[in-house]
Design a protein around this motif. Structure first.
Motif, PDB file in Angstrom:
ATOM      1  N   ILE A  62       0.844  -1.202   0.000  1.00  0.00           N
ATOM      2  CA  ILE A  62       0.000   0.000   0.000  1.00  0.00           C
ATOM      3  C   ILE A  62       0.876   1.247   0.000  1.00  0.00           C
ATOM      4  O   ILE A  62       0.613   2.203  -0.742  1.00  0.00           O
ATOM      5  CB  ILE A  62      -0.969  -0.007   1.202  1.00  0.00           C
ATOM      6  CG1 ILE A  62      -2.019  -1.111   1.028  1.00  0.00           C
ATOM      7  CG2 ILE A  62      -1.634   1.344   1.396  1.00  0.00           C
ATOM      8  CD1 ILE A  62      -2.874  -1.365   2.255  1.00  0.00           C
ATOM      9  N   GLU A  63       1.929   1.237   0.803  1.00  0.00           N
ATOM     10  CA  GLU A  63       2.839   2.378   0.858  1.00  0.00           C
ATOM     11  C   GLU A  63       3.526   2.591  -0.493  1.00  0.00           C
ATOM     12  O   GLU A  63       3.640   3.726  -0.972  1.00  0.00           O
ATOM     13  CB  GLU A  63       3.883   2.198   1.967  1.00  0.00           C
ATOM     14  CG  GLU A  63       3.316   2.239   3.373  1.00  0.00           C
ATOM     15  CD  GLU A  63       2.637   3.558   3.687  1.00  0.00           C
ATOM     16  OE1 GLU A  63       3.141   4.615   3.292  1.00  0.00           O
ATOM     17  OE2 GLU A  63       1.560   3.514   4.318  1.00  0.00           O
ATOM     18  N   LYS A  64       3.983   1.509  -1.114  1.00  0.00           N
ATOM     19  CA  LYS A  64       4.626   1.620  -2.431  1.00  0.00           C
ATOM     20  C   LYS A  64       3.645   2.153  -3.465  1.00  0.00           C
ATOM     21  O   LYS A  64       3.999   2.972  -4.318  1.00  0.00           O
ATOM     22  CB  LYS A  64       5.168   0.260  -2.881  1.00  0.00           C
ATOM     23  CG  LYS A  64       6.405  -0.179  -2.145  1.00  0.00           C
ATOM     24  CD  LYS A  64       6.892  -1.531  -2.622  1.00  0.00           C
ATOM     25  CE  LYS A  64       8.077  -2.016  -1.826  1.00  0.00           C
ATOM     26  NZ  LYS A  64       8.514  -3.369  -2.228  1.00  0.00           N
ATOM     27  N   THR A  65       2.403   1.695  -3.376  1.00  0.00           N
ATOM     28  CA  THR A  65       1.380   2.165  -4.316  1.00  0.00           C
ATOM     29  C   THR A  65       1.135   3.654  -4.118  1.00  0.00           C
ATOM     30  O   THR A  65       1.020   4.405  -5.097  1.00  0.00           O
ATOM     31  CB  THR A  65       0.069   1.377  -4.110  1.00  0.00           C
ATOM     32  OG1 THR A  65       0.340  -0.018  -4.241  1.00  0.00           O
ATOM     33  CG2 THR A  65      -0.985   1.788  -5.100  1.00  0.00           C
ATOM     34  N   LYS A  66       1.059   4.082  -2.854  1.00  0.00           N
ATOM     35  CA  LYS A  66       0.873   5.506  -2.579  1.00  0.00           C
ATOM     36  C   LYS A  66       2.043   6.315  -3.134  1.00  0.00           C
ATOM     37  O   LYS A  66       1.855   7.373  -3.731  1.00  0.00           O
ATOM     38  CB  LYS A  66       0.746   5.756  -1.077  1.00  0.00           C
ATOM     39  CG  LYS A  66      -0.584   5.359  -0.491  1.00  0.00           C
ATOM     40  CD  LYS A  66      -0.628   5.670   0.994  1.00  0.00           C
ATOM     41  CE  LYS A  66      -1.932   5.267   1.633  1.00  0.00           C
ATOM     42  NZ  LYS A  66      -1.934   5.503   3.087  1.00  0.00           N
ATOM     43  N   GLU A  67       3.271   5.804  -2.915  1.00  0.00           N
ATOM     44  CA  GLU A  67       4.458   6.502  -3.403  1.00  0.00           C
ATOM     45  C   GLU A  67       4.466   6.558  -4.931  1.00  0.00           C
ATOM     46  O   GLU A  67       4.812   7.575  -5.517  1.00  0.00           O
ATOM     47  CB  GLU A  67       5.726   5.808  -2.896  1.00  0.00           C
ATOM     48  CG  GLU A  67       5.958   5.989  -1.406  1.00  0.00           C
ATOM     49  CD  GLU A  67       7.124   5.148  -0.893  1.00  0.00           C
ATOM     50  OE1 GLU A  67       7.851   4.541  -1.718  1.00  0.00           O
ATOM     51  OE2 GLU A  67       7.292   5.078   0.334  1.00  0.00           O
ATOM     52  N   ALA A  68       4.098   5.451  -5.562  1.00  0.00           N
ATOM     53  CA  ALA A  68       4.083   5.406  -7.026  1.00  0.00           C
ATOM     54  C   ALA A  68       2.987   6.299  -7.589  1.00  0.00           C
ATOM     55  O   ALA A  68       3.143   6.902  -8.657  1.00  0.00           O
ATOM     56  CB  ALA A  68       3.892   3.967  -7.501  1.00  0.00           C
ATOM     57  N   ALA A  69       1.882   6.391  -6.892  1.00  0.00           N
ATOM     58  CA  ALA A  69       0.753   7.179  -7.381  1.00  0.00           C
ATOM     59  C   ALA A  69       0.937   8.674  -7.125  1.00  0.00           C
ATOM     60  O   ALA A  69       0.323   9.492  -7.812  1.00  0.00           O
ATOM     61  CB  ALA A  69      -0.539   6.695  -6.726  1.00  0.00           C
ATOM     62  N   ALA A  70       1.783   9.030  -6.166  1.00  0.00           N
ATOM     63  CA  ALA A  70       1.948  10.441  -5.798  1.00  0.00           C
ATOM     64  C   ALA A  70       2.351  11.312  -6.998  1.00  0.00           C
ATOM     65  O   ALA A  70       1.728  12.354  -7.237  1.00  0.00           O
ATOM     66  CB  ALA A  70       2.935  10.588  -4.655  1.00  0.00           C
ATOM     67  N   PRO A  71       3.382  10.924  -7.782  1.00  0.00           N
ATOM     68  CA  PRO A  71       3.739  11.772  -8.935  1.00  0.00           C
ATOM     69  C   PRO A  71       2.610  11.858  -9.965  1.00  0.00           C
ATOM     70  O   PRO A  71       2.381  12.912 -10.564  1.00  0.00           O
ATOM     71  CB  PRO A  71       4.958  11.095  -9.552  1.00  0.00           C
ATOM     72  CG  PRO A  71       5.433  10.094  -8.578  1.00  0.00           C
ATOM     73  CD  PRO A  71       4.319   9.822  -7.629  1.00  0.00           C
ATOM     74  N   ILE A  72       1.904  10.766 -10.143  1.00  0.00           N
ATOM     75  CA  ILE A  72       0.795  10.758 -11.099  1.00  0.00           C
ATOM     76  C   ILE A  72      -0.301  11.703 -10.621  1.00  0.00           C
ATOM     77  O   ILE A  72      -0.853  12.479 -11.411  1.00  0.00           O
ATOM     78  CB  ILE A  72       0.251   9.326 -11.292  1.00  0.00           C
ATOM     79  CG1 ILE A  72       1.332   8.450 -11.914  1.00  0.00           C
ATOM     80  CG2 ILE A  72      -1.009   9.320 -12.135  1.00  0.00           C
ATOM     81  CD1 ILE A  72       1.031   6.961 -11.921  1.00  0.00           C
ATOM     82  N   ILE A  73      -0.582  11.660  -9.337  1.00  0.00           N
ATOM     83  CA  ILE A  73      -1.604  12.555  -8.772  1.00  0.00           C
ATOM     84  C   ILE A  73      -1.156  14.011  -8.905  1.00  0.00           C
ATOM     85  O   ILE A  73      -1.953  14.880  -9.274  1.00  0.00           O
ATOM     86  CB  ILE A  73      -1.896  12.185  -7.298  1.00  0.00           C
ATOM     87  CG1 ILE A  73      -2.594  10.817  -7.238  1.00  0.00           C
ATOM     88  CG2 ILE A  73      -2.731  13.250  -6.613  1.00  0.00           C
ATOM     89  CD1 ILE A  73      -2.721  10.246  -5.839  1.00  0.00           C
ATOM     90  N   GLU A  74       0.136  14.270  -8.634  1.00  0.00           N
ATOM     91  CA  GLU A  74       0.654  15.628  -8.771  1.00  0.00           C
ATOM     92  C   GLU A  74       0.543  16.116 -10.212  1.00  0.00           C
ATOM     93  O   GLU A  74       0.134  17.251 -10.462  1.00  0.00           O
ATOM     94  CB  GLU A  74       2.108  15.694  -8.299  1.00  0.00           C
ATOM     95  CG  GLU A  74       2.264  15.583  -6.791  1.00  0.00           C
ATOM     96  CD  GLU A  74       3.720  15.537  -6.365  1.00  0.00           C
ATOM     97  OE1 GLU A  74       4.620  15.869  -7.168  1.00  0.00           O
ATOM     98  OE2 GLU A  74       3.964  15.145  -5.214  1.00  0.00           O
ATOM     99  N   LYS A  75       0.902  15.237 -11.178  1.00  0.00           N
ATOM    100  CA  LYS A  75       0.789  15.612 -12.593  1.00  0.00           C
ATOM    101  C   LYS A  75      -0.665  15.882 -12.956  1.00  0.00           C
ATOM    102  O   LYS A  75      -0.958  16.836 -13.682  1.00  0.00           O
ATOM    103  CB  LYS A  75       1.340  14.501 -13.494  1.00  0.00           C
ATOM    104  CG  LYS A  75       2.845  14.427 -13.505  1.00  0.00           C
ATOM    105  CD  LYS A  75       3.336  13.326 -14.432  1.00  0.00           C
ATOM    106  CE  LYS A  75       4.841  13.202 -14.404  1.00  0.00           C
ATOM    107  NZ  LYS A  75       5.327  12.099 -15.258  1.00  0.00           N
ATOM    108  N   ALA A  76      -1.557  15.055 -12.446  1.00  0.00           N
ATOM    109  CA  ALA A  76      -2.988  15.254 -12.731  1.00  0.00           C
ATOM    110  C   ALA A  76      -3.445  16.595 -12.181  1.00  0.00           C
ATOM    111  O   ALA A  76      -4.216  17.311 -12.837  1.00  0.00           O
ATOM    112  CB  ALA A  76      -3.807  14.111 -12.142  1.00  0.00           C
TER     113      ALA A  76
END
Length: 158
Positions: A62-76
């Motif tokens: 879950i932590e890795k997923t959050k970390e991986a998703a963070a840049p995508i969320i920021e770009k969005a």
């Protein structure tokens, strides 16, 4: 009487047999309960251990997923902000264009109205002149006709 004692003995023994069977079933149930308790405890312990293992395993994922998703969320979020800015820019440009169109229509309408007023004024003047000219001509002709008639009357009287 022999028949009633037969039925009493028959049903009496059935009652004893049913009581014995109920007691036996109750005893078996208690024994099964006692025998199953360790298995139930083991199953509960196994379920708790499995839950803890799943929790331990899932937490890093879950932590890795959050970390991986963070840049995508920021770009969005950046893209959403850019889209909003572009939409605002185009909406203000559209508003300006509409305002220019409205002003142009107002100007053209005003010019057309002035032209119509000028044409109406000129037409009124022309019609007035024609009427005056026609009236003057008619007046002159009438005056001439009257003079001729007077002259004719005077000649006839002489």
């Amino acid at each position: 009487m022999g028949l009633s004692s037969f039925f009493k003995n028959l049903f009496g023994s059935a009652k004893k047999t049913a009581d014995e069977f109920a007691t036996s079933a109750e005893t078996a149930f208690e024994e099964a309960k006692v025998a199953a308790t360790p298995y139930i405890d083991k199953a509960e312990a196994f379920a708790e251990e499995t839950f803890e293992k799943v929790k331990e395993t899932a937490t890093p994922i879950i932590e890795k997923t959050k970390e991986a998703a963070a840049p995508i969320i920021e770009k969005a979020e950046v893209y959403a902000d850019q889209a909003q800015e572009i939409a605002n820019e185009y909406s203000s440009k559209a508003a300006d264009a509409i305002e220019k169109i409205v002003e142009s229509v107002k100007e053209k309408t005003a010019a057309t109205t002035e032209e119509v007023e000028d044409l109406t004024s000129k037409a009124t003047e022309t019609v007035t002149e024609k009427i005056n000219s026609t009236v003057n001509e008619a007046d002159s002709e009438t005056t001439e006709t009257i003079k001729e008639a007077e002259t004719k009357i005077e000649k006839d009287q002489i």
